[in-house]
Motif scaffolding. Structure first.
Motif, mmCIF file in Angstrom:
data_model
loop_
_atom_site.group_PDB
_atom_site.id
_atom_site.type_symbol
_atom_site.label_atom_id
_atom_site.label_comp_id
_atom_site.label_asym_id
_atom_site.label_seq_id
_atom_site.Cartn_x
_atom_site.Cartn_y
_atom_site.Cartn_z
ATOM 1 N N GLY A 38 0.790 -1.401 -0.332
ATOM 2 C CA GLY A 38 -0.131 0.287 -0.289
ATOM 3 C C GLY A 38 0.973 0.931 -0.351
ATOM 4 N N THR A 39 0.596 2.367 0.162
ATOM 5 C CA THR A 39 1.060 3.556 0.057
ATOM 6 C C THR A 39 1.654 3.814 1.374
ATOM 7 N N ALA A 78 6.920 3.271 3.513
ATOM 8 C CA ALA A 78 8.431 2.712 4.673
ATOM 9 C C ALA A 78 9.079 1.825 4.006
ATOM 10 N N GLY A 79 9.040 1.880 2.565
ATOM 11 C CA GLY A 79 10.184 0.914 2.446
ATOM 12 C C GLY A 79 10.125 -0.482 1.442
ATOM 13 N N ALA A 80 8.779 -1.036 1.211
ATOM 14 C CA ALA A 80 8.505 -1.876 0.663
ATOM 15 C C ALA A 80 9.164 -2.638 -0.660
ATOM 16 N N SER A 105 -2.216 -4.843 -1.810
ATOM 17 C CA SER A 105 -2.468 -3.888 -0.634
ATOM 18 C C SER A 105 -2.197 -3.479 0.575
ATOM 19 N N CYS A 106 -2.619 -2.425 1.463
ATOM 20 C CA CYS A 106 -2.495 -2.589 2.581
ATOM 21 C C CYS A 106 -2.899 -3.176 3.553
ATOM 22 N N MET A 107 -2.358 -3.765 4.615
ATOM 23 C CA MET A 107 -3.293 -4.994 4.670
ATOM 24 C C MET A 107 -4.204 -4.687 6.348
ATOM 25 N N GLY A 108 -4.088 -2.931 6.276
ATOM 26 C CA GLY A 108 -4.250 -2.013 7.499
ATOM 27 C C GLY A 108 -4.058 -2.361 9.224
ATOM 28 N N MET A 109 -2.726 -2.582 9.102
ATOM 29 C CA MET A 109 -1.459 -2.363 10.066
ATOM 30 C C MET A 109 -0.665 -1.171 9.812
ATOM 31 N N CYS A 110 -1.333 -0.136 9.421
ATOM 32 C CA CYS A 110 0.186 0.944 8.544
ATOM 33 C C CYS A 110 1.550 0.824 9.480
ATOM 34 N N SER A 111 1.218 1.068 10.711
ATOM 35 C CA SER A 111 2.026 1.217 12.029
ATOM 36 C C SER A 111 3.447 0.109 11.984
ATOM 37 N N SER A 112 2.947 -0.822 11.641
ATOM 38 C CA SER A 112 4.320 -2.355 11.000
ATOM 39 C C SER A 112 4.423 -2.331 10.413
ATOM 40 N N LYS A 115 1.698 -0.791 -6.329
ATOM 41 C CA LYS A 115 1.136 -1.801 -4.685
ATOM 42 C C LYS A 115 -0.266 -2.651 -4.696
ATOM 43 N N GLY A 116 -0.120 -3.780 -5.827
ATOM 44 C CA GLY A 116 -0.647 -4.679 -5.619
ATOM 45 C C GLY A 116 -2.368 -4.751 -5.536
ATOM 46 N N ARG A 117 -3.161 -3.552 -6.660
ATOM 47 C CA ARG A 117 -4.012 -3.714 -6.293
ATOM 48 C C ARG A 117 -4.681 -4.259 -7.444
ATOM 49 N N PRO A 118 -5.328 -5.243 -7.694
ATOM 50 C CA PRO A 118 -6.035 -6.176 -9.094
ATOM 51 C C PRO A 118 -6.888 -4.909 -9.406
ATOM 52 N N VAL A 119 -7.352 -4.221 -10.769
ATOM 53 C CA VAL A 119 -7.674 -3.513 -11.437
ATOM 54 C C VAL A 119 -9.159 -3.812 -11.446
ATOM 55 N N LYS A 120 -10.419 -3.512 -11.009
ATOM 56 C CA LYS A 120 -11.449 -4.225 -11.271
ATOM 57 C C LYS A 120 -12.373 -4.345 -12.080
ATOM 58 N N ARG A 121 -12.252 -2.750 -12.670
ATOM 59 C CA ARG A 121 -12.908 -2.586 -13.593
ATOM 60 C C ARG A 121 -12.350 -3.158 -15.090
ATOM 61 N N LEU A 122 -11.223 -3.652 -15.338
ATOM 62 C CA LEU A 122 -11.384 -4.449 -16.411
ATOM 63 C C LEU A 122 -10.751 -5.959 -16.598
ATOM 64 N N PHE A 123 -11.355 -6.483 -15.096
ATOM 65 C CA PHE A 123 -11.715 -8.786 -14.970
ATOM 66 C C PHE A 123 -12.429 -8.070 -15.845
#
Lengths: 122, 595
Positions: free
Chosen positions: A36-37, A42-44, A69-76, B85-93
């Motif tokens: 995620g952003t 953070a260096g991913a 994408s982000c898991m929701g645990m942004c602090s970790s 970012k690992g978020r597949p783009v749904k509108r192109l599915f």
């Protein structure tokens, strides 16, 4: 080019099969880098690059790398999930390139979970 | 060191090229480099993936995510969201046409889920321009086995056990054909590949050549060993530039590796292949006409016997196999004839590739086991009929085939079963037709095609098809008489019996099969002077039925010549002086209000 023998053909196949292994089978081990952003900040990316390099060096075709994408645990963040077939997935937190190398060599290659870096079991 | 983590398998078949996959590829490359992903994500341009209707398509591996209808402008979002970012783009599915459900993974999409890939096992996986990709998928191991471990007779036996029959249409057992040629005396023999696909609605051979050219070359090498041939030709129509380009690359690579040329794999066996480009004449798909064409003469058939297995190209023993047939050979040799015959029906073994087109949701290329019901092919794989219209008929086998009505849709895909209902397997073109197709007009279309393509050598075909066409035109124009139906039938039977080659012998099939199942439509044209499907322009009045008109204005918006007068909440009116009878309003009107 000199004439190929059947032995040569087998060698070409072995090498070429590595080149297309991603296209046909799902890996036995799945490593997810949470990108995620927050993770990227953070260096991913560096963690991801290190992981890809390690896999290439170990010459393993059964390890699948996935960005998610982000898991929701942004602090970790950066977070990395290692999922070995038939075992519980382990989430690692606050990863760096060095920690990633260690997790790769000990957990992924040898099966020893690196509890010091772990955030949780899933 | 291979540091690739993801591969993007982008379709590079002719279909996707024409919808813009080259632009998408270039944009992807730029964007990946820009985001610093160029070294870990690789773009692979594959051959035809088969799902042409939603192209350009791309499969992301190893995740298995399938993207459809990609455009250049989607690329920046796709790269940033999914690959960074690992978020597949749904509108192109992929979205299911009926339920509108989104399906991200390729193997869950019904179009792919019902298929069994043998002939097309490498499609969408390998780069057709890289020989090592083919070798990685067991490529050339069948040829190696045939050349080093097997005698010609063993190869032929294995082919016989497999039960493989010619996929070009006639369904002659491949092993038997090779057996005849191998027993023919002579030092010079030829192996030919028929890539002169000319049926309207058929594109499976082109796709196989574009996606997996080495499989065809390997099949020819094995065939050459079986009959002891030293030279092969691929007869490809020049309208297939991408297929020819990839074949040329494949032949050059195979020569470099020593799979073609002298002393292949050090076994002492020599064989070479050349491409011969044909001008795209339908009759040149007929074996004797094809051979004449390669000889440099005008492509016209000659009587058989003598059969080509005894006297073919330049009077030498010759075998001619279709692209799809040859693409199966290497696997049969590698895995055994029993493996191949393990699926299919009693008389038709293995799988068959079909090109589905026409009034169907999933237009594309599919491979299903022999014995699959036509209904499964059209509704499950093909996704059914669009726009909630009703199914009317399915045309199988191109101009030599026939159409099958709805009540026979449970017919199985099998050479004999399909012939029983008046069509043929043919090369595998499947044209689905909904209720807006006029069957008389359809027969007229095919007869027009045949009339153009008849070589003119024999009178029944040259003159007979012209008379058939005239009769059909007469009926479509509203000048038909009842006795025309009898003449059509009689003439058809005569043409079938008296023609020299397969083209003429099968030319009346579209007429005969529509007469068999849709005679009432002929009567409607002749007696009532009406075209039930509203296709035949001469029988239409171009008037709006005020009772049926819902005043929606769709016809007004669609009319290209402003012949339709319409205002909100008013019934439309057609100005005959401006109308060019293009039928656009008929196809747009949802309420059947135009007569």
């Amino acid at each position: 080019m000199a004439k190929l023998s059947i032995q040569d053909l087998k060698k070409i196949k072995e090498n070429a099969a590595k080149g297309i292994s991603l296209r046909q089978e799902q890996g036995r081990i799945k490593v997810t880098v949470h990108m995620g952003t927050c993770g990227i900040a953070a260096g991913a990316r560096e963690v991801m690059s290190t992981l890809v390099e390690e896999i290439a060096q170990a010459d393993r075709q059964d390890i699948q790398v996935v960005a998610s994408s982000c898991m929701g645990m942004c602090s970790s963040e950066p977070n990395v999930t290692v999922q070995v077939e038939a075992e519980e997935p382990i989430i690692y937190q606050k990863m760096t390139a060095n920690k990633m190398r260690q997790v790769f060599k000990r957990h992924i290659l040898l099966g020893e979970v690196q509890t010091d870096f772990a955030l949780a079991k899933m | 060191m291979n540091k690739i983590r993801t591969e993007l398998l982008l379709c590079g078949g002719t279909g996707c090229h024409s919808t813009g996959s080259i632009k998408v590829r270039d944009a992807l490359k730029n964007e990946l480099d820009k985001q610093g992903l160029g070294k870990e994500i690789k773009i692979v341009e594959t051959g035809c993936n088969g799902f042409c209707a939603v192209g350009p398509v791309m499969l992301v591996q190893p995740e298995g995510i399938f993207y459809q209808k990609l455009a250049e402008k989607d690329v920046p979002e796709l790269v940033e969201e999914h690959f960074l970012k690992g978020r597949p783009v749904k509108r192109l599915f992929y979205k299911e046409s009926a339920s509108k459900e989104m399906i991200p993974q390729m193997h869950d999409i019904p179009f792919f889920a019902h298929q069994e890939l043998r002939t097309m096992r490498n499609k969408g996986i390998i780069d057709p321009e890289v020989i090592d990709d083919y070798i990685a998928r067991d490529g050339y191991f069948g040829a190696a086995k045939a050349l080093t471990e097997m005698t010609p007779q063993q190869i032929i036996e294995e082919m016989k056990i497999s039960g493989l029959r010619g996929r070009g249409g006639a369904g002659f057992p491949t092993g038997m054909k090779w057996d005849f040629a191998s027993k023919s005396p002579g030092n010079v023999k030829y192996v030919l590949c028929n890539a002169d696909e000319g049926d309207p609605g058929a594109f499976m051979d082109r796709s196989i050549l574009e996606a997996d050219p080495h499989a065809v070359l390997e099949g020819m090498i094995i065939a050459a060993k079986a009959i002891n041939a030293t030279k092969g030709y691929i007869y490809a129509r020049t309208e297939y530039p991408l297929a020819i380009k990839r074949l040329e690359i494949a032949i050059a690579q195979a020569k470099e590796y020593g799979f073609l040329g002298d002393d292949i794999l050090g076994t002492g066996f020599s064989f070479d292949i050349e491409i011969y480009q044909g001008a795209g004449a339908f009759v040149c798909g007929e074996e004797t006409a094809l051979m004449r064409s390669i000889e440099g003469k005008r492509g016209m058939p000659r009587p058989r016997p003598p059969f080509p297995a005894h006297k073919g190209l330049w009077e030498k023993p010759t075998i001619l196999n279709n692209v799809e047939t040859l693409a199966n050979v290497a696997q049969i040799i590698l895995k055994g004839g029993k493996w191949y015959s393990s699926i299919g029906t009693e008389t038709s073994k293995g799988t068959k590739v079909f090109a589905i087109s026409g009034d169907v949701n999933n237009i594309g290329l599919v491979e299903v086991p022999m014995g699959t019901p036509l209904r499964t092919l059209i509704y499950d794989v093909g996704g059914g009929i669009p726009d909630k219209k009703k199914f009317k008929a399915v045309q199988l086998g191109g101009p030599s085939g026939g159409c099958i009505p709805e009540y026979l849709l449970d017919t199985l895909v099998d050479y004999e079963e399909i012939a029983k209902v008046g069509a043929i397997m043919g090369s595998g073109g499947v044209i689905v037709m909904d209720e807006s197709t006029c069957m008389v007009d359809m027969a007229r279309f095919f007869m027009d095609f045949i009339q153009d393509e008849s070589c003119g050598k024999c009178t029944p075909c040259r003159e007979g098809t012209k008379r058939l066409l005239e009769l059909l035109e007469k009926i479509c124009d509203g000048r038909g008489e009842l006795e025309d139906i009898d003449i059509l039938e009689e003439l058809s039977v005569t043409i079938k019996e008296a023609s020299l080659c397969g083209l003429g012998q099968t030319a009346p099939n579209p007429v005969l099969s529509t007469l068999r199942y849709f005679k009432d439509e002929y009567y409607a044209h002749i007696i009532d002077k009406k075209c039930p499907a509203k296709r035949c322009v001469a029988l239409l009045k171009f008037e709006v039925d005020p009772d049926k008109c819902k005043k929606c204005g769709l016809c007004f918006k669609a009319c290209p010549t402003e012949a339709i007068v319409w205002k909100k909440k008013e019934v439309a009116y057609i100005n005959k002086e401006k109308c060019v009878e293009c039928l656009t309003c008929f196809s747009k009107c949802k309420f059947d209000a135009i007569n």
